[in-house]
Motif scaffolding. Structure first.
Motif, PDB file in Angstrom:
ATOM      1  N   ARG A   1       9.452  -4.151  -9.509  1.00  0.00           N
ATOM      2  CA  ARG A   1       9.484  -3.686 -10.898  1.00  0.00           C
ATOM      3  C   ARG A   1       8.146  -3.967 -11.589  1.00  0.00           C
ATOM      4  NH1 ARG A   1      13.742  -6.340 -12.828  1.00  0.00           N
ATOM      5  NH2 ARG A   1      15.198  -4.688 -12.269  1.00  0.00           N
ATOM      6  N   GLU A   2       7.579  -5.137 -11.329  1.00  0.00           N
ATOM      7  CA  GLU A   2       6.285  -5.458 -11.914  1.00  0.00           C
ATOM      8  C   GLU A   2       5.205  -4.531 -11.365  1.00  0.00           C
ATOM      9  OE1 GLU A   2       3.240  -9.269 -12.579  1.00  0.00           O
ATOM     10  OE2 GLU A   2       4.923  -9.427 -11.167  1.00  0.00           O
ATOM     11  N   LEU A   3       5.240  -4.257 -10.073  1.00  0.00           N
ATOM     12  CA  LEU A   3       4.274  -3.338  -9.467  1.00  0.00           C
ATOM     13  C   LEU A   3       4.393  -1.950 -10.089  1.00  0.00           C
ATOM     14  CD1 LEU A   3       2.150  -2.571  -7.324  1.00  0.00           C
ATOM     15  CD2 LEU A   3       4.049  -2.200  -5.713  1.00  0.00           C
ATOM     16  N   GLN A   4       5.604  -1.509 -10.288  1.00  0.00           N
ATOM     17  CA  GLN A   4       5.837  -0.198 -10.912  1.00  0.00           C
ATOM     18  C   GLN A   4       5.210  -0.153 -12.300  1.00  0.00           C
ATOM     19  OE1 GLN A   4       9.961   0.736 -11.443  1.00  0.00           O
ATOM     20  NE2 GLN A   4       9.548   2.348 -12.925  1.00  0.00           N
ATOM     21  N   ASN A   5       5.415  -1.192 -13.096  1.00  0.00           N
ATOM     22  CA  ASN A   5       4.869  -1.216 -14.452  1.00  0.00           C
ATOM     23  C   ASN A   5       3.340  -1.185 -14.447  1.00  0.00           C
ATOM     24  OD1 ASN A   5       7.476  -1.365 -15.395  1.00  0.00           O
ATOM     25  ND2 ASN A   5       7.463  -3.591 -15.647  1.00  0.00           N
ATOM     26  N   VAL A   6       2.741  -1.931 -13.515  1.00  0.00           N
ATOM     27  CA  VAL A   6       1.278  -1.966 -13.426  1.00  0.00           C
ATOM     28  C   VAL A   6       0.731  -0.595 -13.053  1.00  0.00           C
ATOM     29  CG1 VAL A   6      -0.666  -2.894 -12.096  1.00  0.00           C
ATOM     30  CG2 VAL A   6       1.118  -4.434 -12.932  1.00  0.00           C
ATOM     31  N   ILE A   7       1.321   0.061 -12.080  1.00  0.00           N
ATOM     32  CA  ILE A   7       0.853   1.391 -11.652  1.00  0.00           C
ATOM     33  C   ILE A   7       1.036   2.409 -12.776  1.00  0.00           C
ATOM     34  CG2 ILE A   7       1.192   3.268 -10.006  1.00  0.00           C
ATOM     35  CD1 ILE A   7      -0.120   0.762  -8.824  1.00  0.00           C
ATOM     36  N   GLU A   8       2.163   2.365 -13.455  1.00  0.00           N
ATOM     37  CA  GLU A   8       2.404   3.315 -14.546  1.00  0.00           C
ATOM     38  C   GLU A   8       1.359   3.125 -15.651  1.00  0.00           C
ATOM     39  OE1 GLU A   8       5.997   4.825 -17.529  1.00  0.00           O
ATOM     40  OE2 GLU A   8       6.280   3.044 -16.259  1.00  0.00           O
ATOM     41  N   ARG A   9       1.071   1.857 -15.991  1.00  0.00           N
ATOM     42  CA  ARG A   9       0.064   1.585 -17.016  1.00  0.00           C
ATOM     43  C   ARG A   9      -1.300   2.116 -16.583  1.00  0.00           C
ATOM     44  NH1 ARG A   9      -1.126  -4.552 -18.163  1.00  0.00           N
ATOM     45  NH2 ARG A   9       1.156  -4.542 -17.957  1.00  0.00           N
TER      46      ARG A   9
ATOM     47  N   SER B   1       0.830  -1.213   0.000  1.00  0.00           N
ATOM     48  CA  SER B   1       0.000   0.000   0.000  1.00  0.00           C
ATOM     49  C   SER B   1       0.861   1.259   0.000  1.00  0.00           C
ATOM     50  CB  SER B   1      -0.943  -0.005   1.207  1.00  0.00           C
ATOM     51  OG  SER B   1      -0.192  -0.060   2.427  1.00  0.00           O
ATOM     52  N   ILE B   2       1.950   1.238   0.734  1.00  0.00           N
ATOM     53  CA  ILE B   2       2.855   2.397   0.778  1.00  0.00           C
ATOM     54  C   ILE B   2       3.497   2.612  -0.594  1.00  0.00           C
ATOM     55  CG2 ILE B   2       4.894   3.373   1.872  1.00  0.00           C
ATOM     56  CD1 ILE B   2       4.278   1.680   4.319  1.00  0.00           C
ATOM     57  N   LEU B   3       3.934   1.512  -1.209  1.00  0.00           N
ATOM     58  CA  LEU B   3       4.545   1.597  -2.537  1.00  0.00           C
ATOM     59  C   LEU B   3       3.540   2.106  -3.568  1.00  0.00           C
ATOM     60  CD1 LEU B   3       6.654  -1.686  -2.576  1.00  0.00           C
ATOM     61  CD2 LEU B   3       7.544   0.606  -3.028  1.00  0.00           C
ATOM     62  N   VAL B   4       2.309   1.639  -3.488  1.00  0.00           N
ATOM     63  CA  VAL B   4       1.294   2.088  -4.432  1.00  0.00           C
ATOM     64  C   VAL B   4       1.094   3.591  -4.309  1.00  0.00           C
ATOM     65  CG1 VAL B   4      -1.170   1.985  -4.997  1.00  0.00           C
ATOM     66  CG2 VAL B   4       0.113  -0.127  -4.568  1.00  0.00           C
ATOM     67  N   GLU B   5       0.994   4.076  -3.086  1.00  0.00           N
ATOM     68  CA  GLU B   5       0.806   5.510  -2.862  1.00  0.00           C
ATOM     69  C   GLU B   5       1.976   6.305  -3.436  1.00  0.00           C
ATOM     70  OE1 GLU B   5       0.323   8.650   0.895  1.00  0.00           O
ATOM     71  OE2 GLU B   5       0.219   6.468   1.237  1.00  0.00           O
ATOM     72  N   TYR B   6       3.183   5.801  -3.194  1.00  0.00           N
ATOM     73  CA  TYR B   6       4.374   6.494  -3.684  1.00  0.00           C
ATOM     74  C   TYR B   6       4.408   6.508  -5.213  1.00  0.00           C
ATOM     75  CZ  TYR B   6       9.251   7.212  -4.981  1.00  0.00           C
ATOM     76  OH  TYR B   6      10.387   7.660  -5.579  1.00  0.00           O
ATOM     77  N   LEU B   7       4.166   5.359  -5.834  1.00  0.00           N
ATOM     78  CA  LEU B   7       4.237   5.247  -7.286  1.00  0.00           C
ATOM     79  C   LEU B   7       3.118   6.018  -7.975  1.00  0.00           C
ATOM     80  CD1 LEU B   7       5.208   1.476  -7.533  1.00  0.00           C
ATOM     81  CD2 LEU B   7       6.664   3.428  -8.060  1.00  0.00           C
ATOM     82  N   VAL B   8       1.944   6.018  -7.383  1.00  0.00           N
ATOM     83  CA  VAL B   8       0.841   6.797  -7.953  1.00  0.00           C
ATOM     84  C   VAL B   8       1.217   8.267  -7.980  1.00  0.00           C
ATOM     85  CG1 VAL B   8      -1.510   7.618  -7.502  1.00  0.00           C
ATOM     86  CG2 VAL B   8      -1.000   5.168  -7.402  1.00  0.00           C
ATOM     87  N   ASP B   9       1.727   8.775  -6.889  1.00  0.00           N
ATOM     88  CA  ASP B   9       2.124  10.185  -6.820  1.00  0.00           C
ATOM     89  C   ASP B   9       3.210  10.496  -7.851  1.00  0.00           C
ATOM     90  OD1 ASP B   9       2.152  12.834  -5.352  1.00  0.00           O
ATOM     91  OD2 ASP B   9       4.251  12.207  -5.090  1.00  0.00           O
ATOM     92  N   ARG B  10       4.165   9.593  -7.972  1.00  0.00           N
ATOM     93  CA  ARG B  10       5.285   9.811  -8.906  1.00  0.00           C
ATOM     94  C   ARG B  10       4.819   9.867 -10.351  1.00  0.00           C
ATOM     95  NH1 ARG B  10       9.888   5.327 -10.313  1.00  0.00           N
ATOM     96  NH2 ARG B  10      10.794   6.420 -12.078  1.00  0.00           N
ATOM     97  N   PHE B  11       4.065   8.867 -10.806  1.00  0.00           N
ATOM     98  CA  PHE B  11       3.662   8.805 -12.205  1.00  0.00           C
ATOM     99  C   PHE B  11       2.572   9.822 -12.522  1.00  0.00           C
ATOM    100  CE2 PHE B  11       5.393   4.385 -11.810  1.00  0.00           C
ATOM    101  CZ  PHE B  11       6.455   4.583 -12.679  1.00  0.00           C
ATOM    102  N   ALA B  12       1.769  10.176 -11.556  1.00  0.00           N
ATOM    103  CA  ALA B  12       0.759  11.214 -11.783  1.00  0.00           C
ATOM    104  C   ALA B  12       1.431  12.548 -12.089  1.00  0.00           C
ATOM    105  CB  ALA B  12      -0.158  11.329 -10.564  1.00  0.00           C
ATOM    106  N   LYS B  13       2.478  12.865 -11.344  1.00  0.00           N
ATOM    107  CA  LYS B  13       3.213  14.109 -11.595  1.00  0.00           C
ATOM    108  C   LYS B  13       3.874  14.077 -12.966  1.00  0.00           C
ATOM    109  CE  LYS B  13       4.147  15.303  -6.773  1.00  0.00           C
ATOM    110  NZ  LYS B  13       5.196  15.410  -5.710  1.00  0.00           N
TER     111      LYS B  13
END
Length: 599
Positions: A504-512, A465-477
């Motif tokens: 890495r897989e989580l990052q790709n999913v969030i970015e997509r 959940s922490i990683l999702v929040e971080y990655l969402v904020d990053r790719f949204a910006k």
């Protein structure tokens, strides 16, 4: 009978000839003389003038003549006269005389046997000005050489055809040679001080310069007395006479080896930086608060302050390079270079060259010297990712580097000391590779000084959940979108999934998801978290690893007769890393030996 008129005419002609001869001698500062064993028979008036005497009809006696010779030259003049009378050969020497007024002049005496066979005839030439000029030039030359010997550059003087004439003390000391030895060397020949790879270029440029006569410069490597080579900038400048003909070439060589090393290192660091920028990074910070991750970060804090070799273990996508950078940034080498190398991405034949560099001509395509990654990382840290993929011969070289802290470029036998901290990483089981003979045991122990195991994402589910929040904020910006919340069902799916590709897989999913998002709520398509459907030999259909992992793994083991690793193993069939599959087999309590084909 000759009448008086004829005699008078002949006497007049003789007087005129004697006048012209005397005038010519005066203008040339040259007097004439005749001499035999009894002494001088004749001195011309100019010879009297040269010696500071009033012209007299009678030539001086031998004692009177010797009294005019400088006291320091009398012995050698006496020896010359005695030798002349015994050998009856011509002679040519220069002596000093002291005039009655005390002035000293230099007189050159040139004599030949007389035509009638007795005695000698010759000239005395006042060469004082020439001798003084020669002495002044000689003194200036000595002073110039003393100045050149103090110069830090390697300085040489060459003839018009580049024949060697002079080298200063600095050059001879660097080369470990005497002036005579240096003069006898031929550029490009065995024993020459130029690097063999540079000799042909030096000769070609020099030959063109002889034709054009233009000054030029080039970078060359010169061998020192200890056999090592350093880079120099050699500048050649011609000196011409009044007619424009080249008399000399002056050469000054300035040491630029440190500059060349810095340039090569910067070039390698630039390459490494470009690779870093081009490579899709996972994330800038290590994110998470799970106990498993905190244990790892505590290990990093302890080992970072040392220079110990660190072996980072973990599945693909867990962030091994990120952890290596964290170790580097917290070390005393943080301000120096961090050079990353993916050993699996380099063709086996080029790994040694990439790591340790090569000399020109070391192999086909090596058109110039190249510094390796270890030299580029000197003073800093080198990160060897996928260390388990190193070819056996390179494993030997790496072991030597770790033991001796020195590398040898491919094509060279000269060791180069390097101050580099080594961090290595692998997703392979190195101990198993050692047992199979695929990895050197001694190298494994050298690398395994401080092992750190990065836990896969499934072992730290509380961090998702922490990683999702971080990655969402990053790719949204990055995309200019606004995502205010994550759908509850989406977060449940993300938490329930086992993430074989880890962070890495989580990052790709969030970015997509961010790219495809239409509103302010993040939504993940359920199909993104499914594996391809497989039909095991027992006919049971399995759709996802999450739903039917055990059946899917057993089916794969059945097809491969219990083989896990290798291109025909179960891990390859399932499309997951071998270590991940081994973990799942242990976790699901699957007996892989039961699937092996009977002997």
């Amino acid at each position: 009978m000759i009448d008086a008129t004829t005699i008078g005419s002949l006497e007049a002609q003789l007087q005129a000839t004697l006048f012209y001869l005397a005038e010519g001698e005066r203008l040339a500062h040259t007097g004439s003389w005749a001499f035999d064993a009894a002494g001088f028979k004749h001195w011309s008036s100019e010879l009297f003038a040269i010696h500071g005497l009033e012209p007299a009809g009678k030539a001086p006696s031998l004692p009177e003549y010797m009294a005019l010779v400088h006291p320091e030259d009398r012995q050698f003049v006496t020896q010359e006269i005695e030798k002349m009378l015994v050998d009856h050969h011509g002679f040519d020497f220069t002596k000093r005389i002291v005039r009655p007024d005390g002035t000293i002049r230099h007189v050159r005496c040139v004599g030949v046997p007389a035509a009638h066979g007795e005695g000698f005839v010759g000239t005395g030439i006042d060469v004082t000005e020439q001798e003084q000029l020669t002495a002044a030039l000689r003194k200036s030359e000595v002073e110039l050489r003393q100045i050149l010997d103090l110069a830090p550059q390697l300085i040489a003087v060459l003839g018009p055809k580049r024949e060697r004439l002079y080298a200063n003390h600095t050059a001879l000391t660097y080369l470990g040679s005497t002036l005579d030895e240096w003069r006898q060397r031929v550029m490009g020949a065995p024993g020459s001080e130029a690097h063999p790879d540079d000799a042909e270029r030096i000769k070609a440029v020099g030959d063109r310069a002889i034709i054009s006569g233009s000054p030029y410069e080039l970078e060359v490597r010169l061998r020192a007395a200890d056999g090592s080579y350093r880079w120099f900038l050699a500048r050649y400048n011609p000196v011409r006479d009044d007619q424009g003909q080249i008399m000399r070439w002056y050469v000054a060589c300035t040491d630029i080896d440190d500059r060349k090393r810095i340039e090569d290192r910067m070039r390698n660091e630039t390459i490494a930086l470009r690779e870093d920028l081009d490579r899709a990074s996972m994330f800038e910070e290590i994110v998470g608060s799970s106990s498993a991750l905190q244990t790892v970060l505590a290990q990093v804090a302890k080992v970072a302050r040392t220079d110990s070799t660190v072996l980072i273990l973990g599945e693909t996508g867990t962030g091994k390079e990120l952890l290596a950078r964290a170790v580097h940034k917290r070390s005393r080498r943080a301000s120096a270079a961090f050079i990353g190398v993916n050993c699996a991405a380099i063709p086996p034949s080029l790994v040694a060259s990439e790591l340790f560099g090569h000399e020109k001509g070391a192999f086909t395509g090596a058109v110039q010297r190249r510094l390796g990654r270890f030299e580029a990382a000197d003073g800093g840290t080198i990160f060897l990712d996928e260390i388990g993929e190193l070819p056996p011969e390179v494993q030997v070289s790496l072991l030597r580097v770790l033991q001796e802290r020195a590398i040898e470029r491919v094509g060279s036998s000269h060791p180069i000391a390097v101050d580099v901290r080594v961090l290595a990483a692998t997703n392979r089981d190195l101990e198993a590779a050692v047992e199979r003979g695929m990895f050197r045991e001694d190298l494994f122990y050298r690398l395994n000084v401080f092992p750190i195991r990065l836990p896969p994402l499934r072992e730290r589910v509380e961090d998702i959940s922490i990683l999702v929040e971080y990655l969402v904020d990053r790719f949204a910006k990055q995309t200019g979108k606004i995502i205010r919340n994550v759908e509850k069902q989406t977060l449940q799916r993300l938490t329930a999934y086992d993430w074989p590709g880890n962070v890495r897989e989580l990052q790709n999913v969030i970015e997509r998801a961010i790219v495809l998002s239409e509103g302010e709520t993040l939504v993940i398509d359920e199909s993104w978290l499914k594996r391809k459907q497989r039909k095991p030999s027992n006919g049971t259909g399995v759709t996802t690893l999450a739903d039917g992992e055990k059946a899917l793994i057993e089916a794969a083991l059945t097809e491969t007769h219990g083989r896990v690793a290798g291109p025909r193993g179960a891990a390859a069939k399932l499309g997951i890393p071998r270590q991940t599959l081994e973990w799942k087999i242990r976790n699901l309590k699957i007996d892989k030996l039961a699937f092996r084909r009977p002997a």
